[in-house]
Design a protein around this motif. Structure first.
Motif, PDB file in Angstrom:
ATOM      1  N   UNK A 194       0.686  -1.225  -0.175  1.00 57.00           N
ATOM      2  CA  UNK A 194      -0.177   0.207  -0.089  1.00 57.00           C
ATOM      3  C   UNK A 194       1.025   1.407   0.184  1.00 57.00           C
ATOM      4  N   UNK A 195       0.490   2.159  -0.566  1.00 55.56           N
ATOM      5  CA  UNK A 195       1.136   3.650  -0.704  1.00 55.56           C
ATOM      6  C   UNK A 195       0.447   4.616   0.056  1.00 55.56           C
ATOM      7  N   UNK A 196       1.422   5.367   0.738  1.00 59.17           N
ATOM      8  CA  UNK A 196       0.942   6.595   1.588  1.00 59.17           C
ATOM      9  C   UNK A 196       1.446   7.890   1.044  1.00 59.17           C
ATOM     10  N   UNK A 197       0.812   8.857   0.316  1.00 59.62           N
ATOM     11  CA  UNK A 197       1.292  10.122  -0.015  1.00 59.62           C
ATOM     12  C   UNK A 197       0.976  11.306   0.821  1.00 59.62           C
ATOM     13  N   UNK A 198       2.362  11.798   1.564  1.00 64.55           N
ATOM     14  CA  UNK A 198       2.248  12.747   2.517  1.00 64.55           C
ATOM     15  C   UNK A 198       2.285  14.105   1.872  1.00 64.55           C
ATOM     16  N   UNK A 199       1.794  15.176   2.704  1.00 64.21           N
ATOM     17  CA  UNK A 199       1.586  16.518   2.269  1.00 64.21           C
ATOM     18  C   UNK A 199       2.934  17.096   2.082  1.00 64.21           C
ATOM     19  N   UNK A 200       3.396  17.828   1.079  1.00 67.35           N
ATOM     20  CA  UNK A 200       4.886  18.479   1.113  1.00 67.35           C
ATOM     21  C   UNK A 200       4.638  20.021   0.781  1.00 67.35           C
ATOM     22  N   UNK A 201       5.786  20.754   0.742  1.00 68.84           N
ATOM     23  CA  UNK A 201       5.681  22.088   0.800  1.00 68.84           C
ATOM     24  C   UNK A 201       5.813  22.606  -0.655  1.00 68.84           C
ATOM     25  N   UNK A 212      26.374  49.671  13.591  1.00 62.75           N
ATOM     26  CA  UNK A 212      26.399  49.485  11.956  1.00 62.75           C
ATOM     27  C   UNK A 212      25.513  50.592  11.336  1.00 62.75           C
ATOM     28  N   UNK A 213      25.884  50.848  10.288  1.00 63.39           N
ATOM     29  CA  UNK A 213      25.440  52.003   9.314  1.00 63.39           C
ATOM     30  C   UNK A 213      24.715  51.553   7.970  1.00 63.39           C
ATOM     31  N   UNK A 214      24.363  50.140   8.320  1.00 59.20           N
ATOM     32  CA  UNK A 214      23.727  49.623   6.965  1.00 59.20           C
ATOM     33  C   UNK A 214      22.365  50.082   7.056  1.00 59.20           C
ATOM     34  N   UNK A 215      21.860  50.420   5.725  1.00 60.60           N
ATOM     35  CA  UNK A 215      20.363  50.930   5.528  1.00 60.60           C
ATOM     36  C   UNK A 215      19.406  49.688   5.146  1.00 60.60           C
ATOM     37  N   UNK A 216      19.896  48.949   4.617  1.00 61.35           N
ATOM     38  CA  UNK A 216      18.958  47.586   4.165  1.00 61.35           C
ATOM     39  C   UNK A 216      19.619  46.252   4.558  1.00 61.35           C
ATOM     40  N   UNK A 217      18.994  45.178   4.631  1.00 64.93           N
ATOM     41  CA  UNK A 217      19.606  43.903   4.786  1.00 64.93           C
ATOM     42  C   UNK A 217      18.401  42.729   4.072  1.00 64.93           C
ATOM     43  N   UNK A 218      19.184  42.069   3.289  1.00 68.22           N
ATOM     44  CA  UNK A 218      18.945  40.884   2.455  1.00 68.22           C
ATOM     45  C   UNK A 218      18.841  39.800   3.257  1.00 68.22           C
ATOM     46  N   UNK A 219      17.483  39.223   3.553  1.00 72.29           N
ATOM     47  CA  UNK A 219      17.354  37.823   3.994  1.00 72.29           C
ATOM     48  C   UNK A 219      17.131  36.802   3.060  1.00 72.29           C
ATOM     49  N   UNK A 220      17.994  35.644   3.006  1.00 73.89           N
ATOM     50  CA  UNK A 220      17.674  34.438   2.290  1.00 73.89           C
ATOM     51  C   UNK A 220      17.324  33.571   3.153  1.00 73.89           C
ATOM     52  N   UNK A 221      16.410  32.776   2.682  1.00 69.39           N
ATOM     53  CA  UNK A 221      15.926  31.579   3.439  1.00 69.39           C
ATOM     54  C   UNK A 221      15.820  30.265   2.574  1.00 69.39           C
ATOM     55  N   UNK A 222      16.277  29.022   2.981  1.00 65.33           N
ATOM     56  CA  UNK A 222      16.422  27.918   2.050  1.00 65.33           C
ATOM     57  C   UNK A 222      15.655  26.801   2.918  1.00 65.33           C
ATOM     58  N   UNK A 223      14.649  25.818   2.200  1.00 64.44           N
ATOM     59  CA  UNK A 223      13.908  24.816   2.682  1.00 64.44           C
ATOM     60  C   UNK A 223      15.123  23.574   2.857  1.00 64.44           C
ATOM     61  N   UNK A 224      15.524  23.115   3.885  1.00 69.80           N
ATOM     62  CA  UNK A 224      16.626  22.201   4.099  1.00 69.80           C
ATOM     63  C   UNK A 224      16.219  20.970   3.207  1.00 69.80           C
ATOM     64  N   UNK A 225      15.140  20.091   3.400  1.00 70.37           N
ATOM     65  CA  UNK A 225      14.939  18.860   2.724  1.00 70.37           C
ATOM     66  C   UNK A 225      14.919  19.128   0.992  1.00 70.37           C
ATOM     67  N   UNK A 226      14.743  20.288   0.688  1.00 69.07           N
ATOM     68  CA  UNK A 226      14.783  20.853  -0.715  1.00 69.07           C
ATOM     69  C   UNK A 226      15.389  21.988  -0.969  1.00 69.07           C
ATOM     70  N   UNK A 227      16.795  22.370  -1.259  1.00 69.12           N
ATOM     71  CA  UNK A 227      17.215  23.409  -1.157  1.00 69.12           C
ATOM     72  C   UNK A 227      17.180  24.427  -2.505  1.00 69.12           C
ATOM     73  N   UNK A 228      16.292  23.538  -3.494  1.00 70.65           N
ATOM     74  CA  UNK A 228      15.849  24.190  -4.632  1.00 70.65           C
ATOM     75  C   UNK A 228      14.792  25.120  -4.281  1.00 70.65           C
ATOM     76  N   UNK A 229      14.034  25.169  -3.104  1.00 69.70           N
ATOM     77  CA  UNK A 229      12.957  26.003  -2.648  1.00 69.70           C
ATOM     78  C   UNK A 229      13.687  27.282  -1.775  1.00 69.70           C
TER      79      UNK A 229
END
Length: 227
Positions: free
Chosen positions: A114-121, A180-197
């Motif tokens: 039997x096969x179970x398909x679990x929800x994914x991001x 710190x005199x920086x005016x903007x900050x770029x924030x990057x986030x990766x999804x560990x199980x699928x770094x393409x996200x």
């Protein structure tokens, strides 16, 4: 008396013959949709046997049947099953397209699958609590995940990796030092199980100090307005 014994024996023989003929021909599997398997790597499951005479039998636990888990053997293509709880590896789950195959064996029946398909991001988004980052105050990096189940759930460092163009990441907080005199900050986030996200956001840093805070060292206090 003899006639009664013969009738009883005949009925027992028929029952035994029927029991030998009735075999499990199919098995279906379900998972507990309330267990938030989107975030947690374990989920209750249930199994249902369908027999050659169209009767069915369910496992105890999730499906509230009478088939005990210690009477069957279950192997999984990802993780393991113990007493109705499936524990799995989320990184492997992504590689398997979120499908887990269960092979079930019970006494007197052939192995069935039997096969179970679990929800994914399916997507991620930032949900910033404030429009700008204040120096010397931790800024919580809030990320929400959108899942195939339709749920939107918060993601944390168990699922995410962060990188910023300035400041220091402390867990899921970003800290910009006061000088710190920086005016903007770029924030990057990766999804560990699928770094393409991957997502990124540019957040401004508040330039004017709050009225109740003294100015950073070396910077004069703002003058009040003349009357």
């Amino acid at each position: 008396m003899k006639k009664h014994l013969l009738l009883t024996a005949f009925m027992l023989i028929n029952l035994l013959a029927r029991a030998q003929q009735v075999k499990a021909i199919r098995i279906n599997a379900w998972y507990d949709t309330t267990a938030i398997s989107e975030l947690y790597d374990r989920v209750p499951i249930g199994l249902q046997y369908t027999y050659s005479d169209n009767s069915t039998r369910q496992t105890t636990g999730l499906l509230q049947g009478n088939l005990r888990w210690n009477k069957i053997q279950v192997s999984s293509s990802n993780g393991q099953v113990q007493n109705g709880i499936l524990s799995f590896n989320r990184q492997q789950l992504a590689q398997q397209h979120y499908r887990i195959t269960l092979t079930v064996t019970s006494e007197g029946n052939p192995p069935l699958e039997a096969t179970i398909t679990l929800p994914h991001l399916t997507g991620m988004r930032f949900n910033h609590y404030a429009d700008s980052i204040k120096r010397d105050i931790r800024y919580y990096i809030n990320v929400e995940g959108k899942f195939s189940s339709g749920r939107v759930l918060p993601l944390d460092t168990a699922q995410l990796l962060f990188k910023t163009s300035a400041g220091q990441v402390l867990g899921q907080d970003l800290l910009i030092e006061r000088n710190d005199t920086v005016k903007t900050v770029t924030i990057d986030a990766w999804y560990k199980p699928n770094p393409d996200m991957f997502i990124h956001s540019v957040v401004p840093v508040k330039q004017m100090p709050d009225p109740d805070l003294p100015p950073p060292p070396g910077r004069p206090a703002p003058r009040g307005r003349r009357q």
